[in-house]
Scaffold this motif. Sequence first.
Motif, PDB file in Angstrom:
ATOM      1  N   SER A  87       4.052  14.374  -6.229  1.00  0.00           N
ATOM      2  CA  SER A  87       3.912  13.071  -6.972  1.00  0.00           C
ATOM      3  C   SER A  87       4.762  12.263  -5.897  1.00  0.00           C
ATOM      4  N   LEU A  88       5.910  12.242  -5.165  1.00  0.00           N
ATOM      5  CA  LEU A  88       5.629  10.798  -5.164  1.00  0.00           C
ATOM      6  C   LEU A  88       4.629  10.369  -3.052  1.00  0.00           C
ATOM      7  N   LEU A  89       4.520  10.939  -2.907  1.00  0.00           N
ATOM      8  CA  LEU A  89       2.991  10.769  -2.315  1.00  0.00           C
ATOM      9  C   LEU A  89       2.032  10.104  -3.119  1.00  0.00           C
ATOM     10  N   ASP A  90       2.152  10.513  -4.248  1.00  0.00           N
ATOM     11  CA  ASP A  90       0.319  10.043  -4.129  1.00  0.00           C
ATOM     12  C   ASP A  90       0.892   8.812  -5.342  1.00  0.00           C
TER      13      ASP A  90
ATOM     14  N   TRP B 287      -1.282  -0.805  -8.537  1.00  0.00           N
ATOM     15  CA  TRP B 287      -0.640  -0.304  -8.581  1.00  0.00           C
ATOM     16  C   TRP B 287       0.621   1.085  -7.530  1.00  0.00           C
ATOM     17  N   CYS B 288       0.603   0.462  -6.541  1.00  0.00           N
ATOM     18  CA  CYS B 288       1.296   0.842  -5.913  1.00  0.00           C
ATOM     19  C   CYS B 288       2.713   0.108  -5.504  1.00  0.00           C
TER      20      CYS B 288
ATOM     21  N   THR C  85      -4.680   9.502   7.452  1.00  0.00           N
ATOM     22  CA  THR C  85      -3.673   8.122   8.276  1.00  0.00           C
ATOM     23  C   THR C  85      -2.755   8.073   6.584  1.00  0.00           C
ATOM     24  N   LEU C  86      -3.252   7.460   6.406  1.00  0.00           N
ATOM     25  CA  LEU C  86      -2.199   7.199   4.938  1.00  0.00           C
ATOM     26  C   LEU C  86      -1.169   7.987   4.799  1.00  0.00           C
ATOM     27  N   SER C  87      -1.516   9.051   4.379  1.00  0.00           N
ATOM     28  CA  SER C  87      -0.344  10.542   4.486  1.00  0.00           C
ATOM     29  C   SER C  87       0.440  10.790   5.398  1.00  0.00           C
TER      30      SER C  87
ATOM     31  N   ARG D 293      -0.181   6.898  -2.321  1.00  0.00           N
ATOM     32  CA  ARG D 293      -1.985   6.912  -1.986  1.00  0.00           C
ATOM     33  C   ARG D 293      -2.591   7.091  -3.369  1.00  0.00           C
ATOM     34  N   GLU D 294      -2.707   7.393  -3.813  1.00  0.00           N
ATOM     35  CA  GLU D 294      -3.973   7.011  -4.509  1.00  0.00           C
ATOM     36  C   GLU D 294      -4.588   5.802  -4.756  1.00  0.00           C
TER      37      GLU D 294
END
Length: 290
Positions: A242-245, A175-176, A102-104, A248-249
Motif C-alpha cells: 500500500s505504501l508503494l502504491d 495524488w502522489c 524504474t519507479l518501483s 507509484r500508481e
Amino acid sequence: MPTMSAAPTLATEPLDEPVFVTAPERDTATRLRHAIADLRASLALWRLGTTLAWTDIKGRYRGSILGPFWVTASTAVMIAALGILYAALFGQSLTDYLPFLTLSLVLWGYLSTVTTEACSCFSGAESAIRARRTPFLLLVGRIVLRNVIVLGHNVLVVVVVFALFGVHPGLTALWCLPGLVLWLLDSIAITVLLGTLGARFRDIPPIVGSLLQIAFFISPVIWKPELIPHAKTWMRFNPFYSLLDVIREPLLDHAVPPVVWGLACVYSALLCLGAAALFLRVRCRLAYWV
C-alpha cells in the motif's frame, strides 16, 4: 603602588541552548514535555541538520568524479539489465514494464536505505550525543534529509525513462503529493523506532537487513500484482504494497483504490504511534545506551 585589577567574572546570563534532561522520568506529562522540548530544539536547529546531511553526502563521495550521481548511474544500469530480463521472463511489454520497474526500484531504494540507516541513528552518533546536549530528533532529521537528497538524484532516472517511453501522467499524478507527505512521516517514525531499538539491542541491524531482503521479493517491486491471481487481496497484509502504491500508481497515471489509501494510513498511524510511545518511554535512557 599599582593596584591589581579585579578578576574577571563569569557571565550569569542564561544560555540560549536548551537543556535536555536525562534523569529518570516517572510520569507521562514529564516525558511528553521533555520530548516536545527535544522537538522544538531540533526544529530550531534545522540549518545544522541540513548542513550535517550535506556533509554526510559529500564525505561519502569525497574524491569521486560523479559524487552522489554514482548511485544514479548504478540504478540506471540495474534498471536496464533487470528490465530487459524480467520483461522477457514475465511476458511483459518493455514499454509497459520498464517505467513500472524504474519507479518501483527507485522508491524501494529509498525505503530500504532509510530503514537500514535508521538502525544506527543514535548508536552511530555516539560521539555527538556524549560530547554535548544534542537533540535526538535532530539526528533523525539528518538521516531522513540525506536520503531525500539521494532520492532526488535518482528521480532523474525516472524522468529519463518516462520521457523515452512516452509516459506522461496527467493530473492524477498530483495524488502522489499526499503520499509523499505520508512517506516523510513514516520515514521519521521508522527512524525513531529502529534507532531507539538499535541503540538498546545491537542485533537489530542484521535482523532488519534480513527482513528487508524477504520483503523485497514478496512485495510487488519487480513483479506486478496482476501476474498472480488474487494477489491484491492477500497483499493488503503487506504494508509495503500500500505504501508503494500511493506514490507509484498516481505517477503511472492510475487511480489508487480507496482501500489502498485506507490501509496506507492505518499502517502509518500504527507506526507513528508505536514510535512516539517508545520514544517517550526511553528517551531519557538513550544517552546511556549508546
